[in-house]
Design an enzyme around this catalytic site. Structure first.
Site, PDB file in Angstrom:
ATOM      1  N   CYS A  89      19.120  22.530  28.504  1.00  0.00           N
ATOM      2  CA  CYS A  89      17.704  22.303  28.203  1.00  0.00           C
ATOM      3  C   CYS A  89      16.772  22.875  29.256  1.00  0.00           C
ATOM      4  CB  CYS A  89      17.415  20.810  28.040  1.00  0.00           C
ATOM      5  SG  CYS A  89      18.309  20.047  26.675  1.00  0.00           S
ATOM      6  N   GLN A 153      24.732  13.329  24.325  1.00  0.00           N
ATOM      7  CA  GLN A 153      23.517  12.894  25.010  1.00  0.00           C
ATOM      8  C   GLN A 153      22.898  11.649  24.378  1.00  0.00           C
ATOM      9  OE1 GLN A 153      20.778  16.202  25.598  1.00  0.00           O
ATOM     10  NE2 GLN A 153      21.714  16.550  27.582  1.00  0.00           N
ATOM     11  N   ARG A 218      -0.022  13.721  12.436  1.00  0.00           N
ATOM     12  CA  ARG A 218      -1.395  13.227  12.464  1.00  0.00           C
ATOM     13  C   ARG A 218      -1.447  11.741  12.141  1.00  0.00           C
ATOM     14  NH1 ARG A 218      -6.244  15.340  12.939  1.00  0.00           N
ATOM     15  NH2 ARG A 218      -5.347  17.433  13.036  1.00  0.00           N
ATOM     16  N   SER A 244      13.548  13.780  21.039  1.00  0.00           N
ATOM     17  CA  SER A 244      12.930  15.095  20.835  1.00  0.00           C
ATOM     18  C   SER A 244      13.332  15.669  19.485  1.00  0.00           C
ATOM     19  CB  SER A 244      13.350  16.050  21.953  1.00  0.00           C
ATOM     20  OG  SER A 244      14.757  16.186  21.998  1.00  0.00           O
ATOM     21  N   HIS A 345      11.528  20.569  20.697  1.00  0.00           N
ATOM     22  CA  HIS A 345      12.383  20.942  21.829  1.00  0.00           C
ATOM     23  C   HIS A 345      13.327  22.078  21.443  1.00  0.00           C
ATOM     24  CE1 HIS A 345      14.752  20.817  25.338  1.00  0.00           C
ATOM     25  NE2 HIS A 345      15.484  19.720  25.119  1.00  0.00           N
ATOM     26  N   CYS A 375      15.772  17.281  32.434  1.00  0.00           N
ATOM     27  CA  CYS A 375      17.172  16.870  32.484  1.00  0.00           C
ATOM     28  C   CYS A 375      17.997  17.831  31.631  1.00  0.00           C
ATOM     29  CB  CYS A 375      17.328  15.446  31.980  1.00  0.00           C
ATOM     30  SG  CYS A 375      16.666  15.185  30.320  1.00  0.00           S
TER      31      CYS A 375
END
Length: 389
Positions: A89, A153, A218, A244, A345, A375
């Site tokens: 990442c 993760q 929104r 993400s 992401h 991270c």
């Protein structure tokens, strides 16, 4: 030692997986971004000494040094070399560090640091799961060292939530804030100056323009957020809503020596003051942002209170909350325009995207120092400090 400065920084809007940028091959997506950066900055293409591209999933459409192919597809001179790196990442942020280090070492004067990920065209493979890269000789040692091996993760995020006492309510509340801040920044035009003009179809310039990050909501109902099922543990707190988004995007920064910029009439916008990388517990995976930040502050000779803006990647909402809890960072300095929970992401490009955002927001707000940290899978992290010129 020569100073490394950021002359310009741009990024594409971030598209949702299967969304607005899904038709773009990652090579073309990065090439399009590189071409726009070069044209906008006015840099002589022949002066570019290297292009360093971050990309996390280097298989299928993203294999074979896609950075070099992006250079060629952008129409840049054949003499411009490129390399593609993987620090998961943090790949796009690491690209910036390597570019700056080459300049600080005096071996180069002009480098483009960039990143790209098309998670629509290059889906998560089995090889992306922990342990896939383990070889037969040392795999048993790592498995024994970590009691059966590393975790995905998502599972690690639940360990982080427990260790730092991060509640489901806190994670959801932070995620709603991320969307609201990103939406406010979009509506106020704060991202407009940094966005690469792009359309949905790379083969049809008359196709609809993509001029905003696609993942920002929104309308967001807190009750629906609270009703989402925990994904990684039956009694867990991590959900799709406070994680993400899987996304597509590219970003690029022009890094030069201060001397080169002065000699060629270019305006430095920020100095690279600290470039740190650290490693920590590979089971929890996310805590390395803490020692990386301490290293970066020490390099720059700064204290946490000297920093005007912080960008902490929202791989999961718990990461910036852990960071905030550890360092006591106030809300009005942390991810002020939202982050990866709302914006998305695209793994290899996120570090370059965040640094682009950070640079523009320092300029808009008049801040001096910005710190960014990300991270990375298996327990590493990058931290970078920039100083607005």
């Amino acid at each position: 030692m020569p100073e490394a400065v950021i002359v310009d920084a741009v990024r594409t809007p971030v598209g949702r997986r299967g969304g607005a940028l899904a038709k773009w091959h990652p090579v073309d997506l990065l090439g399009h971004t590189l071409r726009y950066l070069v044209e906008r900055s006015g840099i002589r293409p022949d002066d570019i000494e290297d292009v360093i591209a971050g990309c996390a999933m280097q298989h299928e459409h993203q294999s074979g040094n896609l950075g070099r192919h992006a250079v060629l597809s952008a129409g840049l001179p054949e003499s411009v070399p490129a390399v593609t790196l993987d620090r998961q990442c943090g790949s796009g942020q690491q690209a910036v560090s390597f570019a700056a280090q080459a300049i600080m070492a005096g071996s180069m004067d002009v480098v483009i640091a960039c990143g790209v990920e098309s998670m629509s065209q290059t889906p998560l493979p089995n090889a992306f799961q922990p342990g896939a890269a383990l070889g037969p000789q040392y795999a048993p040692l790592e498995l024994a060292r970590y009691d059966g091996g590393l975790l995905a993760q998502g599972a690690s995020s639940e360990l982080m939530n427990t260790r730092f006492e991060l509640s489901r309510e806190a994670l959801d509340g932070y995620s709603i804030r991320s969307h609201r801040r990103a939406l406010a920044a979009t509506d106020a035009g704060r991202f407009r100056e940094q966005l690469v003009p792009i359309t949905t179809d790379p083969l049809d310039p008359t196709s609809p323009a993509v001029d905003r990050d696609e993942g920002i909501r929104r309308e967001l109902d807190p009750a629906k957020m609270a009703a989402l099922r925990a994904v990684f543990a039956e009694d867990g707190a991590t959900t799709a809503g406070n994680s993400s988004q899987i996304s597509d995007g590219a970003a690029a920064l022009l890094i030069t020596s201060e001397e080169y910029a002065a000699a060629h009439g270019l305006r430095p916008r920020a100095r690279l003051r600290a470039l740190a990388v650290a490693a920590d517990d590979p089971i929890i995976q996310f805590t390395a942002v803490l020692p990386a930040t301490r290293k970066a502050l020490k390099q720059a000779g700064l204290e946490i209170d000297d920093i005007d803006l912080f960008e902490v990647n929202e791989a999961f909402a718990g990461v910036p909350l852990m960071f905030q809890k550890t360092f006591g960072v106030p809300d009005d300095k942390l991810n002020v325009n939202g982050g990866s929970v709302a914006i998305g992401h695209p793994l290899g490009s996120t570090g370059a995207r965040m640094l682009t955002d950070l640079l523009h927001e320092l300029e808009r707000s008049g801040g001096r120092y910005g710190l960014q940290t990300i991270c990375e899978a298996s327990g590493t992290a990058n931290a970078t400090i920039i100083e607005r010129v």
